[in-house]
Design a protein around this motif. Structure first.
Motif, PDB file in Angstrom:
ATOM      1  N   GLN A   1       0.857  -1.298  -0.074  1.00  0.00           N
ATOM      2  CA  GLN A   1      -0.059  -0.074  -0.140  1.00  0.00           C
ATOM      3  C   GLN A   1       0.805   1.238  -0.009  1.00  0.00           C
ATOM      4  OE1 GLN A   1      -2.718   1.354  -1.057  1.00  0.00           O
ATOM      5  NE2 GLN A   1      -4.036   0.230   0.147  1.00  0.00           N
ATOM      6  N   VAL A   2       0.239   2.338  -0.539  1.00  0.00           N
ATOM      7  CA  VAL A   2       0.862   3.478  -0.729  1.00  0.00           C
ATOM      8  C   VAL A   2       0.245   4.527   0.090  1.00  0.00           C
ATOM      9  CG1 VAL A   2       1.861   5.371  -2.276  1.00  0.00           C
ATOM     10  CG2 VAL A   2       2.363   3.058  -2.781  1.00  0.00           C
ATOM     11  N   GLN A   3       0.871   5.701   0.664  1.00  0.00           N
ATOM     12  CA  GLN A   3       0.269   6.698   1.542  1.00  0.00           C
ATOM     13  C   GLN A   3       0.899   8.025   0.760  1.00  0.00           C
ATOM     14  OE1 GLN A   3       1.821   4.225   3.360  1.00  0.00           O
ATOM     15  NE2 GLN A   3       0.037   2.905   3.266  1.00  0.00           N
ATOM     16  N   LEU A   4       0.060   8.934   0.503  1.00  0.00           N
ATOM     17  CA  LEU A   4       0.466  10.142   0.203  1.00  0.00           C
ATOM     18  C   LEU A   4       0.036  11.249   1.044  1.00  0.00           C
ATOM     19  CD1 LEU A   4      -0.634  10.407  -3.745  1.00  0.00           C
ATOM     20  CD2 LEU A   4       1.464   9.677  -2.596  1.00  0.00           C
ATOM     21  N   VAL A   5       0.803  12.293   1.618  1.00  0.00           N
ATOM     22  CA  VAL A   5       0.583  13.219   2.705  1.00  0.00           C
ATOM     23  C   VAL A   5       0.743  14.509   1.916  1.00  0.00           C
ATOM     24  CG1 VAL A   5       1.132  13.982   4.782  1.00  0.00           C
ATOM     25  CG2 VAL A   5       1.323  11.627   4.402  1.00  0.00           C
ATOM     26  N   GLU A   6      -0.117  15.338   1.958  1.00  0.00           N
ATOM     27  CA  GLU A   6       0.023  16.778   1.313  1.00  0.00           C
ATOM     28  C   GLU A   6       0.299  17.631   2.471  1.00  0.00           C
ATOM     29  OE1 GLU A   6      -3.331  15.611  -2.104  1.00  0.00           O
ATOM     30  OE2 GLU A   6      -2.887  17.744  -1.338  1.00  0.00           O
ATOM     31  N   SER A   7       0.780  18.818   2.207  1.00  0.00           N
ATOM     32  CA  SER A   7       1.053  19.841   3.162  1.00  0.00           C
ATOM     33  C   SER A   7       1.083  21.278   2.289  1.00  0.00           C
ATOM     34  CB  SER A   7       2.043  19.680   4.023  1.00  0.00           C
ATOM     35  OG  SER A   7       3.234  19.522   3.485  1.00  0.00           O
ATOM     36  N   GLY A   8       0.992  22.242   3.181  1.00  0.00           N
ATOM     37  CA  GLY A   8       1.462  23.699   2.428  1.00  0.00           C
ATOM     38  C   GLY A   8       0.138  24.466   1.974  1.00  0.00           C
ATOM     39  N   GLY A   9      -1.227  23.943   2.189  1.00  0.00           N
ATOM     40  CA  GLY A   9      -2.038  24.833   1.895  1.00  0.00           C
ATOM     41  C   GLY A   9      -2.512  25.803   2.666  1.00  0.00           C
ATOM     42  N   GLY A  10      -3.595  26.668   2.552  1.00  0.00           N
ATOM     43  CA  GLY A  10      -3.726  27.871   3.496  1.00  0.00           C
ATOM     44  C   GLY A  10      -4.342  28.921   2.754  1.00  0.00           C
ATOM     45  N   LEU A  11      -4.478  30.001   3.547  1.00  0.00           N
ATOM     46  CA  LEU A  11      -5.237  31.460   2.977  1.00  0.00           C
ATOM     47  C   LEU A  11      -3.942  32.388   2.784  1.00  0.00           C
ATOM     48  CD1 LEU A  11      -7.470  33.209   2.665  1.00  0.00           C
ATOM     49  CD2 LEU A  11      -7.356  33.887   5.183  1.00  0.00           C
ATOM     50  N   VAL A  12      -4.071  33.093   1.451  1.00  0.00           N
ATOM     51  CA  VAL A  12      -3.144  33.791   1.255  1.00  0.00           C
ATOM     52  C   VAL A  12      -3.837  35.083   0.368  1.00  0.00           C
ATOM     53  CG1 VAL A  12      -2.608  32.627  -1.176  1.00  0.00           C
ATOM     54  CG2 VAL A  12      -0.994  34.028  -0.127  1.00  0.00           C
ATOM     55  N   GLN A  13      -3.224  36.036   0.411  1.00  0.00           N
ATOM     56  CA  GLN A  13      -3.859  37.380  -0.445  1.00  0.00           C
ATOM     57  C   GLN A  13      -3.456  37.414  -1.860  1.00  0.00           C
ATOM     58  OE1 GLN A  13      -2.280  40.880   1.635  1.00  0.00           O
ATOM     59  NE2 GLN A  13      -3.737  40.654   3.031  1.00  0.00           N
ATOM     60  N   PRO A  14      -4.103  37.941  -2.513  1.00  0.00           N
ATOM     61  CA  PRO A  14      -3.842  37.833  -4.211  1.00  0.00           C
ATOM     62  C   PRO A  14      -2.486  38.596  -4.222  1.00  0.00           C
ATOM     63  CG  PRO A  14      -6.114  38.689  -3.887  1.00  0.00           C
ATOM     64  CD  PRO A  14      -5.479  38.247  -2.244  1.00  0.00           C
ATOM     65  N   GLY A  15      -1.655  37.794  -5.153  1.00  0.00           N
ATOM     66  CA  GLY A  15      -0.347  38.077  -5.383  1.00  0.00           C
ATOM     67  C   GLY A  15       0.560  37.412  -4.462  1.00  0.00           C
ATOM     68  N   GLY A  16       0.162  36.676  -3.506  1.00  0.00           N
ATOM     69  CA  GLY A  16       1.137  35.981  -2.710  1.00  0.00           C
ATOM     70  C   GLY A  16       1.313  34.733  -3.180  1.00  0.00           C
ATOM     71  N   SER A  17       2.174  33.851  -2.271  1.00  0.00           N
ATOM     72  CA  SER A  17       2.654  32.599  -2.751  1.00  0.00           C
ATOM     73  C   SER A  17       2.523  31.639  -1.852  1.00  0.00           C
ATOM     74  CB  SER A  17       4.413  32.841  -2.879  1.00  0.00           C
ATOM     75  OG  SER A  17       4.645  33.642  -4.067  1.00  0.00           O
ATOM     76  N   LEU A  18       2.355  30.313  -2.321  1.00  0.00           N
ATOM     77  CA  LEU A  18       2.283  29.289  -1.466  1.00  0.00           C
ATOM     78  C   LEU A  18       3.157  28.184  -1.939  1.00  0.00           C
ATOM     79  CD1 LEU A  18      -1.445  29.023  -0.549  1.00  0.00           C
ATOM     80  CD2 LEU A  18       0.525  29.388   0.976  1.00  0.00           C
ATOM     81  N   ARG A  19       3.684  27.067  -1.267  1.00  0.00           N
ATOM     82  CA  ARG A  19       4.329  25.933  -1.799  1.00  0.00           C
ATOM     83  C   ARG A  19       3.738  24.548  -1.174  1.00  0.00           C
ATOM     84  NH1 ARG A  19      10.054  23.316  -0.376  1.00  0.00           N
ATOM     85  NH2 ARG A  19      10.882  22.545  -2.539  1.00  0.00           N
ATOM     86  N   LEU A  20       2.976  23.893  -2.345  1.00  0.00           N
ATOM     87  CA  LEU A  20       2.633  22.506  -1.742  1.00  0.00           C
ATOM     88  C   LEU A  20       3.429  21.687  -1.750  1.00  0.00           C
ATOM     89  CD1 LEU A  20      -0.920  22.757  -3.514  1.00  0.00           C
ATOM     90  CD2 LEU A  20      -0.469  23.789  -1.382  1.00  0.00           C
ATOM     91  N   SER A  21       3.357  20.425  -0.804  1.00  0.00           N
ATOM     92  CA  SER A  21       4.316  19.255  -0.908  1.00  0.00           C
ATOM     93  C   SER A  21       3.353  18.159  -0.771  1.00  0.00           C
ATOM     94  CB  SER A  21       5.255  19.321   0.392  1.00  0.00           C
ATOM     95  OG  SER A  21       6.070  20.442   0.318  1.00  0.00           O
ATOM     96  N   CYS A  22       3.964  16.895  -1.417  1.00  0.00           N
ATOM     97  CA  CYS A  22       3.164  15.777  -1.330  1.00  0.00           C
ATOM     98  C   CYS A  22       4.303  14.555  -1.390  1.00  0.00           C
ATOM     99  CB  CYS A  22       2.409  15.524  -2.641  1.00  0.00           C
ATOM    100  SG  CYS A  22       1.788  14.129  -2.812  1.00  0.00           S
ATOM    101  N   ALA A  23       4.327  14.066  -0.254  1.00  0.00           N
ATOM    102  CA  ALA A  23       5.425  12.987   0.157  1.00  0.00           C
ATOM    103  C   ALA A  23       4.613  11.491  -0.012  1.00  0.00           C
ATOM    104  CB  ALA A  23       6.226  13.098   1.578  1.00  0.00           C
ATOM    105  N   ALA A  24       5.141  10.444  -0.805  1.00  0.00           N
ATOM    106  CA  ALA A  24       4.579   9.188  -1.063  1.00  0.00           C
ATOM    107  C   ALA A  24       5.622   8.554  -0.105  1.00  0.00           C
ATOM    108  CB  ALA A  24       4.669   8.844  -2.459  1.00  0.00           C
ATOM    109  N   SER A  25       4.849   7.285   0.274  1.00  0.00           N
ATOM    110  CA  SER A  25       5.461   6.388   1.086  1.00  0.00           C
ATOM    111  C   SER A  25       4.698   4.903   1.075  1.00  0.00           C
ATOM    112  CB  SER A  25       5.543   6.634   2.814  1.00  0.00           C
ATOM    113  OG  SER A  25       4.456   7.018   3.367  1.00  0.00           O
ATOM    114  N   GLY A  26       5.540   4.131   1.451  1.00  0.00           N
ATOM    115  CA  GLY A  26       4.926   2.641   1.504  1.00  0.00           C
ATOM    116  C   GLY A  26       5.615   1.570   0.446  1.00  0.00           C
TER     117      GLY A  26
END
Length: 120
Positions: A1-26
């Motif tokens: 079996q494989v698990q994916l864990v996402e992180s990095g979302g949230g609330l940001v103002q227009p023009g701002g930046s975010l970085r999403l991550s997704c790590a796979a394991s298993g």
């Protein structure tokens, strides 16, 4: 079996930046294409960006020049750097990973989703 864990979302103002991550394991022999999709309630899930094992990338027209997808094969992780965010980027973002097992079979897995909200 494989698990994916996402992180990095949230609330940001227009023009701002975010970085999403997704790590796979298993049970992973290797990983083929990795990608990010997004979905707004009432609409179909759409491809945002994808990256092959050799590093070839594809982007949706709406995010070209603003988003960058990358991967760290040693960590089985895919990233999505999102710059110059717009309110229309608001959605739940899902990672998708195509895993190759020891028999050469390919299976697709989805992350749990992370909310990105762009608002002032």
């Amino acid at each position: 079996q494989v698990q994916l864990v996402e992180s990095g979302g949230g609330l940001v103002q227009p023009g701002g930046s975010l970085r999403l991550s997704c790590a796979a394991s298993g049970s992973i022999f290797s990983i083929d294409t990795m990608g990010w999709y997004r979905q707004v309630p009432g609409f179909q899930r759409e491809l945002v960006a994808s990256i092959t094992s050799s590093g070839r990338t594809i982007y949706a027209e709406s995010v070209k020049g603003r988003f960058t997808i990358s991967r760290d094969n040693a960590k089985n992780t895919v990233y999505l750097q999102m710059n110059s965010l717009k309110p229309e980027d608001t959605a739940v973002y899902y990672c998708n990973v195509n895993v190759i097992n020891g028999l050469g079979q390919i299976f697709g897995y989805w992350g749990q989703g992370t909310q990105v909200t762009v608002s002032s």
